[in-house]
Design an enzyme around this catalytic site. Structure first.
Site, PDB file in Angstrom:
ATOM      1  N   ARG A  32      11.704  -7.048   5.874  1.00 53.01           N
ATOM      2  CA  ARG A  32      11.657  -5.589   5.654  1.00 53.01           C
ATOM      3  C   ARG A  32      12.514  -4.864   6.696  1.00 53.01           C
ATOM      4  O   ARG A  32      12.511  -5.219   7.869  1.00 53.01           O
ATOM      5  CB  ARG A  32      10.204  -5.115   5.769  1.00 53.01           C
ATOM      6  CG  ARG A  32      10.037  -3.619   5.625  1.00 53.01           C
ATOM      7  CD  ARG A  32       8.596  -3.254   5.362  1.00 53.01           C
ATOM      8  NE  ARG A  32       7.759  -3.308   6.564  1.00 53.01           N
ATOM      9  CZ  ARG A  32       6.497  -2.876   6.579  1.00 53.01           C
ATOM     10  NH1 ARG A  32       5.930  -2.425   5.481  1.00 53.01           N
ATOM     11  NH2 ARG A  32       5.796  -2.950   7.689  1.00 53.01           N
ATOM     12  N   ARG A  89      -9.696   0.823   8.731  1.00 48.91           N
ATOM     13  CA  ARG A  89      -9.371  -0.574   9.009  1.00 48.91           C
ATOM     14  C   ARG A  89     -10.534  -1.293   9.676  1.00 48.91           C
ATOM     15  O   ARG A  89     -10.424  -2.487   9.971  1.00 48.91           O
ATOM     16  CB  ARG A  89      -8.166  -0.641   9.933  1.00 48.91           C
ATOM     17  CG  ARG A  89      -6.839  -0.904   9.227  1.00 48.91           C
ATOM     18  CD  ARG A  89      -5.757  -0.836  10.278  1.00 48.91           C
ATOM     19  NE  ARG A  89      -4.574  -1.568  10.012  1.00 48.91           N
ATOM     20  CZ  ARG A  89      -3.441  -1.026   9.549  1.00 48.91           C
ATOM     21  NH1 ARG A  89      -3.384   0.228   9.222  1.00 48.91           N
ATOM     22  NH2 ARG A  89      -2.370  -1.777   9.418  1.00 48.91           N
ATOM     23  N   LYS A 131       0.836  -1.212   0.000  1.00 45.79           N
ATOM     24  CA  LYS A 131       0.000   0.000   0.000  1.00 45.79           C
ATOM     25  C   LYS A 131       0.871   1.263   0.000  1.00 45.79           C
ATOM     26  O   LYS A 131       0.575   2.222  -0.696  1.00 45.79           O
ATOM     27  CB  LYS A 131      -0.939   0.029   1.223  1.00 45.79           C
ATOM     28  CG  LYS A 131      -1.923  -1.138   1.275  1.00 45.79           C
ATOM     29  CD  LYS A 131      -2.942  -0.982   2.388  1.00 45.79           C
ATOM     30  CE  LYS A 131      -2.381  -1.051   3.786  1.00 45.79           C
ATOM     31  NZ  LYS A 131      -1.747  -2.330   4.139  1.00 45.79           N
ATOM     32  N   ARG A 182      11.074  -2.945  12.136  1.00 44.36           N
ATOM     33  CA  ARG A 182       9.937  -2.437  12.899  1.00 44.36           C
ATOM     34  C   ARG A 182       9.581  -3.468  13.956  1.00 44.36           C
ATOM     35  O   ARG A 182       9.593  -4.667  13.684  1.00 44.36           O
ATOM     36  CB  ARG A 182       8.747  -2.229  11.960  1.00 44.36           C
ATOM     37  CG  ARG A 182       8.562  -0.789  11.535  1.00 44.36           C
ATOM     38  CD  ARG A 182       7.516  -0.632  10.486  1.00 44.36           C
ATOM     39  NE  ARG A 182       6.182  -1.137  10.845  1.00 44.36           N
ATOM     40  CZ  ARG A 182       5.090  -0.944  10.106  1.00 44.36           C
ATOM     41  NH1 ARG A 182       5.180  -0.255   8.980  1.00 44.36           N
ATOM     42  NH2 ARG A 182       3.928  -1.424  10.470  1.00 44.36           N
ATOM     43  N   ARG A 224      -1.212  -9.561  13.076  1.00 48.49           N
ATOM     44  CA  ARG A 224      -1.711  -8.461  12.235  1.00 48.49           C
ATOM     45  C   ARG A 224      -2.571  -9.015  11.100  1.00 48.49           C
ATOM     46  O   ARG A 224      -3.587  -8.429  10.731  1.00 48.49           O
ATOM     47  CB  ARG A 224      -0.532  -7.648  11.679  1.00 48.49           C
ATOM     48  CG  ARG A 224       0.154  -6.802  12.754  1.00 48.49           C
ATOM     49  CD  ARG A 224       1.538  -6.348  12.341  1.00 48.49           C
ATOM     50  NE  ARG A 224       1.547  -5.398  11.250  1.00 48.49           N
ATOM     51  CZ  ARG A 224       2.634  -5.126  10.505  1.00 48.49           C
ATOM     52  NH1 ARG A 224       3.771  -5.761  10.718  1.00 48.49           N
ATOM     53  NH2 ARG A 224       2.580  -4.233   9.559  1.00 48.49           N
TER      54      ARG A 224
END
Ligand code: AMP
Length: 221
Positions: free
Chosen positions: A124, A88, A13, A155, A166
């Site tokens: 990532r 969300r 996104k 992260r 998640r």
């Protein structure tokens, strides 16, 4: 125009949102980025949000709704904006509608399967200096940022166990928005497992079709 980017964490996104900004001039608003900035600033919102974010759960609707309300009232959002990670929940979708009524709206759902999401997110890394995103799958030796020399960090919610949570939360709370936007006749699904440019070609074609429909100018600025 309001462009809503749906799609699981790690579906791309942010990347697609940045390309939309570059091509059409609509600012990208990421509630995850707004919340991480609040955490870094140790503001009251940040203090409340940190533990929730680290666990992979959703921050309370009224907190994120307030952040979005403030951001979309800024001047650069007048022509339109791209939302990355908001809404969300159905309640957030309804809140958005009432915050900014009568704005043409489209929802682009970037579809990527779960194993690919886990592989992408667990590799990532983010530059602690400028926020650039790197992926160890493409660049296994990356240790510092090639743009600013900053340290690459993971992260705290990109650890595998949090990623799984998640994804669970996405299915349970965010996927109902697919039907919500289908009912509003503004939903478009795109295969996000392809190279960035191929995904963006489809995204841009849909945006332009809708811009023609709504009579929105394609120029930037
Ligand atoms: P993201 O950067 O979009 O993956 O968001 C990171 C985390 O911030 C999420 O896992 C949530 O804890 C929180 N968050 C971001 N956007 C929202 C939202 N719209 N509603 C609730 N929590 C959010």
């Amino acid at each position: 125009m309001r462009i809503i980017l749906l799609g699981a964490p790690g579906s791309g996104k942010g990347t697609q949102g940045d390309l939309v900004t570059r091509k059409y001039g609509f600012p990208r608003i990421s509630t995850g980025d707004l919340l991480r900035a609040a955490v870094q600033a140790k503001s009251p919102i940040g203090m409340k949000a940190k533990a929730v974010m680290d666990s992979g759960e959703l921050v309370k609707d009224d907190i994120v709704n307030a952040l979005v309300k403030e951001r979309i009232s800024e001047e650069d959002c007048r022509r339109g904006y791209v939302l990355d990670g908001f809404p969300r929940t159905i309640l957030q979708g309804e809140a958005l509608e009432s915050l900014d009524r009568d704005r043409p709206e489209i929802a682009v759902d970037i579809r990527v399967d779960e194993d690919e999401v886990v592989a992408r997110l667990s590799s990532r890394r983010i530059c602690g200096g400028c926020g650039s995103v790197f992926n160890l799958r493409e660049d296994p030796d990356a240790a510092t940022c090639e743009k600013c020399g900053g340290e690459l960090i993971q992260r705290s919610d990109d650890r595998v166990e949090v990623i799984r949570e998640r994804l669970r939360v996405y299915k349970e709370q965010t996927e109902p928005l697919i039907d919500y936007y289908k009912e509003r006749d503004c939903y478009f699904a795109v295969d996000g497992a392809r190279v960035v440019e191929a995904v963006f070609a489809d995204v841009a074609a849909f945006i332009e079709k809708k811009m023609d429909f709504f009579g929105q100018e394609k120029r930037i600025g």
